[in-house]
Design an enzyme around this catalytic site. Structure first.
Site, PDB file in Angstrom:
ATOM      1  CE  LYS A  79       0.385 -54.144 -32.807  1.00 49.58           C
ATOM      2  NZ  LYS A  79       2.130 -54.292 -33.356  1.00 49.58           N
ATOM      3  CG  ASP A 110       6.699 -52.240 -31.141  1.00 49.44           C
ATOM      4  OD1 ASP A 110       6.050 -51.616 -32.029  1.00 49.44           O
ATOM      5  OD2 ASP A 110       7.109 -51.598 -29.887  1.00 49.44           O
TER       6      ASP A 110
END
Ligand code: 77L
Ligand code: MG
Length: 214
Positions: free
Chosen positions: A144, A169
């Site tokens: 991330k 996502d």
């Protein structure tokens, strides 16, 4: 010696899914993750949003960052027209080894090129080494803290054109705050949040769709 979760997921696919049938591979993995062990696939709820963005974009060249076991790779590839291609990057060799087998079991291997390595190293090589001009669609699903630097890198490498779609996502859970702030405030993107849930749970999560404006 103990098996790993990706190995057990692959075992379920090879035992229960029909060879050459992407939908049955997706269904088997979702059932495994609901009934046996949670795994970090995009899952069926966010997967339906992914499907709709893929079909609406009708992409020729797709980049996926973060293959894991190949669940979203199979989902995307199964929706691509015959000449289209999907390049998927995976840093973890154990994940890549499993993903290759899931992708082949599903029968979508001819549309997919899985490349092992760090996205930060591979993105600058896309044009010269992989014959890519620009990407119509990028699915971000890897570490991330790499979403923002890799997005800036794709811009710098000229891999995005006016109308290119970024679909990210986990923008809520685990979360990608710096990426969200960037795409939502940059004049170069038009962003939209699709509220959903963390795969196989009731926890809030969502996908962020950002159109590159050039
Ligand atoms: O790290 C992730 N992906 C990159 C792997 O190389 C990832 C993690 C999670 C997650 C994990 C642990 C938790 F508690 C909640 C979420 C979910 C995801 O969809 C993901 O893609
Ligand atoms: Mg994810």
């Amino acid at each position: 010696t103990q098996s790993t979760r990706p190995q057990r997921l692959l075992g379920a696919v090879q035992k229960k899914a029909t060879r050459g049938n992407p939908r049955s591979v997706i269904q088997t993995i979702d059932q495994f993750c609901r009934q046996r062990e949670w795994a970090m696939n995009v899952g069926d709820e966010k997967g339906c949003i992914l499907d709709s963005v893929v079909t609406e974009t009708n992409p020729t060249t797709v980049l996926e960052l973060g293959t894991y076991c190949g669940y979203s790779t199979v989902r995307i590839a199964s929706l691509l027209p015959p000449q289209a291609r999907l390049i998927t990057l995976e840093f973890n060799p154990d994940f890549a080894r499993i993903a290759r087998q899931v992708i082949t079991w599903a029968g979508v291997q001819d549309k997919v090129e899985l490349v092992e390595g760090a996205s930060g190293d591979l993105i600058p090589k896309m044009k010269a080494q992989f014959g890519v001009n620009t990407f119509d669609l990028v699915f971000l699903d890897h570490w991330k803290d790499r979403y923002l630097p890799d997005t800036k890198l794709m811009e710098e490498c000229g891999l995005l054109k006016k109308g290119s779609i970024l679909l990210a996502d986990n923008v809520i859970c685990p979360g990608t705050p710096d990426y969200l702030e960037y795409v939502r405030n940059s004049p170069r993107y038009q962003s939209q949040y699709f509220k959903s849930h963390l795969e196989y749970t009731k926890v809030e999560d969502g996908l962020e769709k950002s159109v590159f404006l050039g």
